[in-house]
Scaffold this active site. Structure first.
Site, PDB file in Angstrom:
ATOM      1  N   GLU A  20      44.348  42.154  39.134  1.00 22.28           N
ATOM      2  CA  GLU A  20      45.223  43.282  39.418  1.00 22.28           C
ATOM      3  C   GLU A  20      45.120  43.564  40.915  1.00 22.28           C
ATOM      4  O   GLU A  20      44.008  43.706  41.434  1.00 22.28           O
ATOM      5  CB  GLU A  20      44.783  44.527  38.629  1.00 22.28           C
ATOM      6  N   ARG A  63      30.194  38.362  31.889  1.00 22.52           N
ATOM      7  CA  ARG A  63      30.449  38.836  33.249  1.00 22.52           C
ATOM      8  C   ARG A  63      29.317  38.410  34.148  1.00 22.52           C
ATOM      9  O   ARG A  63      28.185  38.279  33.692  1.00 22.52           O
ATOM     10  CB  ARG A  63      30.396  40.363  33.264  1.00 22.52           C
ATOM     11  N   LYS A  69      35.427  46.634  40.947  1.00 22.68           N
ATOM     12  CA  LYS A  69      36.312  47.120  42.017  1.00 22.68           C
ATOM     13  C   LYS A  69      36.251  48.632  42.144  1.00 22.68           C
ATOM     14  O   LYS A  69      36.268  49.175  43.235  1.00 22.68           O
ATOM     15  CB  LYS A  69      37.749  46.706  41.713  1.00 22.68           C
TER      16      LYS A  69
HETATM   17  P1  ATP Z   1      36.553  45.235  38.040  1.00 25.23           P
HETATM   18  O1  ATP Z   1      35.747  45.548  36.819  1.00 25.23           O
HETATM   19  O2  ATP Z   1      35.780  44.705  39.170  1.00 25.23           O
HETATM   20  O3  ATP Z   1      37.494  46.317  38.428  1.00 25.23           O
HETATM   21  P2  ATP Z   1      38.618  44.003  36.686  1.00 25.23           P
HETATM   22  O4  ATP Z   1      38.335  43.210  35.486  1.00 25.23           O
HETATM   23  O5  ATP Z   1      39.133  45.350  36.427  1.00 25.23           O
HETATM   24  O6  ATP Z   1      37.373  43.998  37.619  1.00 25.23           O
HETATM   25  P3  ATP Z   1      40.798  42.371  37.357  1.00 25.23           P
HETATM   26  O7  ATP Z   1      41.556  42.235  38.603  1.00 25.23           O
HETATM   27  O8  ATP Z   1      41.486  42.856  36.137  1.00 25.23           O
HETATM   28  O9  ATP Z   1      39.592  43.322  37.679  1.00 25.23           O
HETATM   29  O10 ATP Z   1      39.993  41.040  37.051  1.00 25.23           O
HETATM   30  C1  ATP Z   1      40.568  39.779  37.025  1.00 25.23           C
HETATM   31  C2  ATP Z   1      39.721  38.870  36.186  1.00 25.23           C
HETATM   32  O11 ATP Z   1      38.401  38.800  36.704  1.00 25.23           O
HETATM   33  C3  ATP Z   1      39.603  39.359  34.764  1.00 25.23           C
HETATM   34  O12 ATP Z   1      39.998  38.307  33.915  1.00 25.23           O
HETATM   35  C4  ATP Z   1      38.157  39.686  34.581  1.00 25.23           C
HETATM   36  O13 ATP Z   1      37.732  39.247  33.305  1.00 25.23           O
HETATM   37  C5  ATP Z   1      37.458  38.899  35.662  1.00 25.23           C
HETATM   38  N1  ATP Z   1      36.253  39.576  36.144  1.00 25.23           N
HETATM   39  C6  ATP Z   1      36.163  40.791  36.723  1.00 25.23           C
HETATM   40  N2  ATP Z   1      34.891  41.103  37.016  1.00 25.23           N
HETATM   41  C7  ATP Z   1      34.126  40.050  36.635  1.00 25.23           C
HETATM   42  C8  ATP Z   1      32.717  39.741  36.679  1.00 25.23           C
HETATM   43  N3  ATP Z   1      31.826  40.580  37.188  1.00 25.23           N
HETATM   44  N4  ATP Z   1      32.305  38.551  36.184  1.00 25.23           N
HETATM   45  C9  ATP Z   1      33.190  37.681  35.684  1.00 25.23           C
HETATM   46  N5  ATP Z   1      34.514  37.898  35.612  1.00 25.23           N
HETATM   47  C10 ATP Z   1      34.995  39.062  36.079  1.00 25.23           C
HETATM   48 MG    MG Z   2      40.775  44.785  34.764  1.00 30.90          MG
END
Ligand code: ATP
Ligand code: MG
Length: 572
Positions: free
Chosen positions: A37, A271, A281
């Site tokens: 996102e 994760r 984020k």
């Molecule tokens: P955050 O929790 O940091 O805000 P998010 O999942 O909300 O991350 P996205 O932009 O939606 O942010 O993430 C894109 C992809 O990255 C998703 O498929 C998510 O599963 C993966 N992702 C996010 N954080 C991690 C992490 N710490 N380890 C592995 N994969 C991750």
């Molecule tokens: Mg997300």
């Protein structure tokens, strides 16, 4: 440290799932996607996700889409899109022309919603956000701490006719209703044990310009509806995501089934959590917004931009990803493993130079007046092809302030009155005395004599010394500013704080030390941002983008001391 991963065997359970799906004919090819996102910069957790997405695709001769899941107009921005693309590329992955935006699918998603309404599987609801929450119900622990989930209540609008729902949904789109006054909800089961399945919201009304679609839409799809149907539209076979989405999977499957779309399959992996930092984020945004760091690319940040500015190489991060593997249960990875991968890589590629962080003058009393000698120095002992360079040596040098002591403690092998050391690439010198500022008591210069017979390691055997120290020549040294970093959080798991304690408050306020007045050997005059060096005995440093013609700034990427090797040894 018990469940902090120390293993180095690469493993990837997703590979087995995918291989099986191809063998059974569930799919005849592999297409994955990385769906960020655009509401923040990528961190190393995202790097784990997209290394898996691109890695699995490559392993099976498939492709990987870069899709921006951009359906929250409030927080998204083109600058984030650009930052994300730059960072994915930097790590060495290429989506070719497969760049997509969920916001391009709004029309398609709208039609899919209409299809689901026609089946009697979605309805327009007039309940407010709070009411929806209240009607949904919650998990309640009993006195034995066993969780119960009493059924929720149906909305009074749940039984609207298909015709009425179609009409209301069209009018939602047309902008006839105020923000928040209506939603479109999936009609699933208000008694479902998984709360996410209790008639989740598919669309909300929100008059907020979107960075790509402007004001064309005033209704926006929710993630749980948008994501599976975007995957399906692209023909994604394996939708790989982190473990927190596991509980969303029944909903993912429900939307695909009801929309009669391509059967993409969601698979979750653990994760990445790293010790001494936070990987979300939302949390990183807080550090930026509240001024705890200088920005998303502050060299202390676990963002890819921060790591790059700190001096990390893409190769070291990819090596790290291979070592941690892909597992199904969440764990913490010791940040020292990441640093180990970095040192391994920098040791191979970083040019060695000499710099002095806290200079102390060293006067060689028997050096011929005005003489400058060019000494030969090795650029990289790990890489003979890196060659050698000349380093000017003269009668006035600077050494590191802590390489001299007036009264040495036991086992101190550096300079003190009467002791001899080797000056790296140069001669053996013997300390004959020192000058002191009578007012402050500070040592202002150290005096010594040199032995001309000992140049560049050619010391006769009887002249072996225990210490070698680095130096720069006074008249040709270039001024530098060095930034030394410490962990952002002293706690291994910054989010593990007692109730009522704000995790941000546990941050290490002294995690940045700026050392002005450092000096480097003349070749550093030509440094460009991004250049990486080993400052001998001090660590690996990279030239910071704050560098300009009048100022040279270096970030310490990582010290030379490797604590990981010891930990790994202990762990067996
Ligand atoms: P955050 O929790 O940091 O805000 P998010 O999942 O909300 O991350 P996205 O932009 O939606 O942010 O993430 C894109 C992809 O990255 C998703 O498929 C998510 O599963 C993966 N992702 C996010 N954080 C991690 C992490 N710490 N380890 C592995 N994969 C991750
Ligand atoms: Mg997300």
């Amino acid at each position: 440290m018990s469940d902090i991963e120390t293993a180095s065997a690469p493993s990837n359970f997703i590979r087995d799932f995918v291989a099986d799906d191809l063998a059974t004919g569930r799919y005849d090819r592999v297409l994955t996607r990385f769906p960020p996102e655009p509401n923040g910069w990528l961190h190393i957790g995202h790097a784990k996700a997209f290394s898996i997405d691109f890695g699995i695709a490559a392993e099976f001769g498939g492709k990987c889409n870069l899709r921006f899941d951009d359906t929250n107009p409030e927080k998204e921005d083109m600058s984030y899109v650009e930052a994300i693309k730059r960072d994915v590329k930097w790590l060495g992955y290429d989506w070719e022309d497969r760049e997509f935006y969920a916001s391009d699918y709004y029309e398609h998603l709208y039609e899919q919603a209409v299809k689901i309404i026609r089946k009697g599987k979605a309805y327009v609801d007039d309940l407010s956000e709070e009411e929806i929450k209240e009607y949904r119900g919650t998990n309640v622990p009993d006195k034995n701490n066993i969780t119960h989930t009493p059924p929720g209540r149906d909305s009074p609008y749940r039984n609207r006719t298909v015709e009425e729902n179609l009409d209301l949904f069209a009018r939602m789109r047309a902008g006839e209703f105020p923000d928040g006054s209506k939603t479109l909800r999936a009609k699933i089961d208000m008694a479902h044990p998984n709360l996410l399945m209790r008639d989740p919201v598919m669309y909300r009304i929100r008059r907020e310009p979107h960075y790509r679609t402007g004001t064309a839409w005033c209704i926006y799809p929710m993630y749980d509806f948008q994501h599976p149907l975007s995957d399906a539209l692209e023909g994604v076979t394996h939708s790989l995501c982190s473990l927190e989405y596991e509980i969303h999977r029944p909903l993912y499957d429900w939307f695909i089934r009801e929309a009669e779309a391509f059967p993409s399959r969601q698979i979750e992996f653990a994760r990445l959590n790293l010790t001494h930092t936070v990987l979300s984020k939302r949390w990183l945004l807080r550090l930026v917004q509240e001024g705890f760091v200088s920005g998303w690319d502050d060299p202390r940040m676990p963002t890819l931009a921060g790591l790059r500015r700190r001096g990390f190489t893409p190769e070291s991060i990819r090596d790290f990803m291979n070592r941690i593997g892909v597992a199904k249960t969440d764990s913490f990875v010791d940040v020292q493993l990441l640093e180990y991968c970095l040192r391994e890589d920098l040791n191979r590629r970083a040019r060695r130079v000499m710099a002095v962080l806290r200079p102390l003058k060293l006067v060689i009393e028997n050096w011929p007046d005005g003489k400058v000698e060019e000494l030969e120095a090795v650029n990289n002992p790990e890489d003979p092809s890196a060659g050698t360079r000349k380093v000017p040596f003269s009668g006035t040098l600077y050494i590191e302030r802590d390489d001299f002591m007036e009264v040495p403690p036991p086992k101190y092998f550096r300079l003190f009155p009467g002791n001899s050391v080797r000056l790296r690439y140069g001669y053996i010198v013997t300390c004959t005395g020192f000058d002191k500022d009578p007012a402050t008591g500070e040592v202002t210069a150290v005096r010594c004599t040199y032995d001309p017979e000992t140049k560049g390691g050619n010391a006769p055997d009887n002249r072996k010394v225990k210490g070698t120290i680095h130096w720069v020549s006074a008249e040709s040294a270039v001024p530098l500013e060095a930034r030394l970093y410490d962990r952002l959080f002293p706690n291994e798991r910054p989010m593990d704080v007692p109730p009522g304690v704000d995790w941000v408050g546990t941050m290490n306020r002294d995690s940045l030390e700026t050392v002005a007045g450092a000096l480097g050997e003349p070749c550093l005059a030509e440094c460009k941002p991004g250049d990486r060096y080993q400052f001998e005995r001090l660590g690996y440093f990279t030239c910071d983008p704050d560098t300009n013609s009048g100022r040279r700034v270096f970030n310490r990427t990582v010290s030379l001391r490797d604590t990981w090797a010891k930990i790994a040894q202990k762990g067996g």
